[in-house]
Write a protein that holds these residues in place. Structure first.
Motif, PDB file in Angstrom:
ATOM      1  N   THR A   7       0.834  -1.198   0.000  1.00  0.00           N
ATOM      2  CA  THR A   7       0.000   0.000   0.000  1.00  0.00           C
ATOM      3  C   THR A   7       0.868   1.247   0.000  1.00  0.00           C
ATOM      4  N   SER A   8       0.421   2.249  -0.723  1.00  0.00           N
ATOM      5  CA  SER A   8       1.033   3.564  -0.634  1.00  0.00           C
ATOM      6  C   SER A   8      -0.057   4.600  -0.894  1.00  0.00           C
ATOM      7  N   GLU A   9       0.170   5.803  -0.378  1.00  0.00           N
ATOM      8  CA  GLU A   9      -0.806   6.875  -0.575  1.00  0.00           C
ATOM      9  C   GLU A   9      -0.085   8.180  -0.833  1.00  0.00           C
ATOM     10  N   THR A  10      -0.756   9.048  -1.598  1.00  0.00           N
ATOM     11  CA  THR A  10      -0.181  10.327  -2.006  1.00  0.00           C
ATOM     12  C   THR A  10      -1.295  11.360  -2.095  1.00  0.00           C
ATOM     13  N   VAL A  11      -1.014  12.588  -1.671  1.00  0.00           N
ATOM     14  CA  VAL A  11      -1.955  13.681  -1.894  1.00  0.00           C
ATOM     15  C   VAL A  11      -1.714  14.196  -3.311  1.00  0.00           C
ATOM     16  N   ILE A  12      -2.767  14.171  -4.105  1.00  0.00           N
ATOM     17  CA  ILE A  12      -2.723  14.685  -5.477  1.00  0.00           C
ATOM     18  C   ILE A  12      -3.537  15.967  -5.486  1.00  0.00           C
ATOM     19  N   VAL A  19      -9.413  12.748  -9.975  1.00  0.00           N
ATOM     20  CA  VAL A  19      -8.442  11.661  -9.767  1.00  0.00           C
ATOM     21  C   VAL A  19      -9.133  10.316  -9.969  1.00  0.00           C
ATOM     22  N   TYR A  20     -10.322  10.151  -9.413  1.00  0.00           N
ATOM     23  CA  TYR A  20     -11.081   8.912  -9.568  1.00  0.00           C
ATOM     24  C   TYR A  20     -11.315   8.607 -11.047  1.00  0.00           C
ATOM     25  N   ASP A  21     -11.821   9.587 -11.782  1.00  0.00           N
ATOM     26  CA  ASP A  21     -12.145   9.361 -13.191  1.00  0.00           C
ATOM     27  C   ASP A  21     -10.910   8.959 -13.994  1.00  0.00           C
ATOM     28  N   GLU A 116      -9.330  21.399   0.140  1.00  0.00           N
ATOM     29  CA  GLU A 116     -10.032  21.872  -1.054  1.00  0.00           C
ATOM     30  C   GLU A 116      -9.232  21.574  -2.317  1.00  0.00           C
ATOM     31  N   GLY A 117      -9.864  20.856  -3.240  1.00  0.00           N
ATOM     32  CA  GLY A 117      -9.231  20.543  -4.521  1.00  0.00           C
ATOM     33  C   GLY A 117      -8.087  19.550  -4.428  1.00  0.00           C
ATOM     34  N   GLN A 118      -8.023  18.801  -3.321  1.00  0.00           N
ATOM     35  CA  GLN A 118      -6.948  17.825  -3.142  1.00  0.00           C
ATOM     36  C   GLN A 118      -7.535  16.468  -2.786  1.00  0.00           C
ATOM     37  N   CYS A 119      -6.814  15.429  -3.197  1.00  0.00           N
ATOM     38  CA  CYS A 119      -7.275  14.063  -2.984  1.00  0.00           C
ATOM     39  C   CYS A 119      -6.157  13.228  -2.388  1.00  0.00           C
ATOM     40  N   LEU A 120      -6.459  12.523  -1.304  1.00  0.00           N
ATOM     41  CA  LEU A 120      -5.542  11.524  -0.787  1.00  0.00           C
ATOM     42  C   LEU A 120      -5.879  10.234  -1.529  1.00  0.00           C
TER      43      LEU A 120
END
Length: 167
Positions: A7-12, A19-21, A116-120
């Protein structure tokens, strides 16, 4: 049963819907994930976006001199929260359909608000193999490296930035 998980995670810095799409479109994988050689029948897949639960497709996995085919089934699609795919048996099968081992590989993407406007964006790959079963060494290596997920996330950030006209 043996289990390997990575597993890894990043704020985009794009909204999680964006990001999902992008991440839930397997036709982008060949551009963004080392080892992915794109989809078998990729042109046909473009007609089916967004994918629905139950959709099945085959990914080419190109690692050095070896090419494998992974057949994925979409088992969860809840925009913009979670997207999950699974391969059952045939892990590491060859393009002619031979080879491969029994087991289950599950890849889970989760998308959380990170301001706001960011995705983990979190990606988890879990591979469950029966006792005594091993998948090909090169395939195991690419599945087990968190750095591969980090590079994948960085490539998604780059592609989304370019699409949005960001430098």
């Amino acid at each position: 049963m043996g289990v390997m998980s990575n597993t890894s995670e990043t704020v985009i810095t794009h909204p999680r819907e964006v990001v999902y799409d992008y991440a839930s479109n397997p036709t982008t994988w060949g551009t963004n994930y080392k080892g992915s050689g794109g989809m078998v029948g990729e042109d046909e897949m473009h007609k089916d976006l967004p994918l629905k639960v139950g959709h099945e497709w085959t990914e080419k996995v190109t690692l050095g001199q070896n090419t494998y085919h992974s057949t994925w089934v979409l088992i969860t699609a809840v925009r913009p929260f979670k997207w999950v795919i699974q391969q059952t048996n045939g892990i590491g099968k060859l393009p002619d359909g031979s080879g491969g081992v029994d087991g289950i590989t599950t890849i889970t993407y989760t998308f959380e608000e990170a301001g706001e406007g960011q995705c983990l964006f979190r990606r988890n790959l879990s591979c469950e193999l029966p006792k005594g079963v091993d998948c090909a060494d090169d395939l195991l290596t690419v599945m087990a490296r968190p750095g591969g997920i980090d590079r994948y996330h960085a490539n998604i950030q780059k592609q989304l930035d370019q699409a949005a006209g960001k430098k």
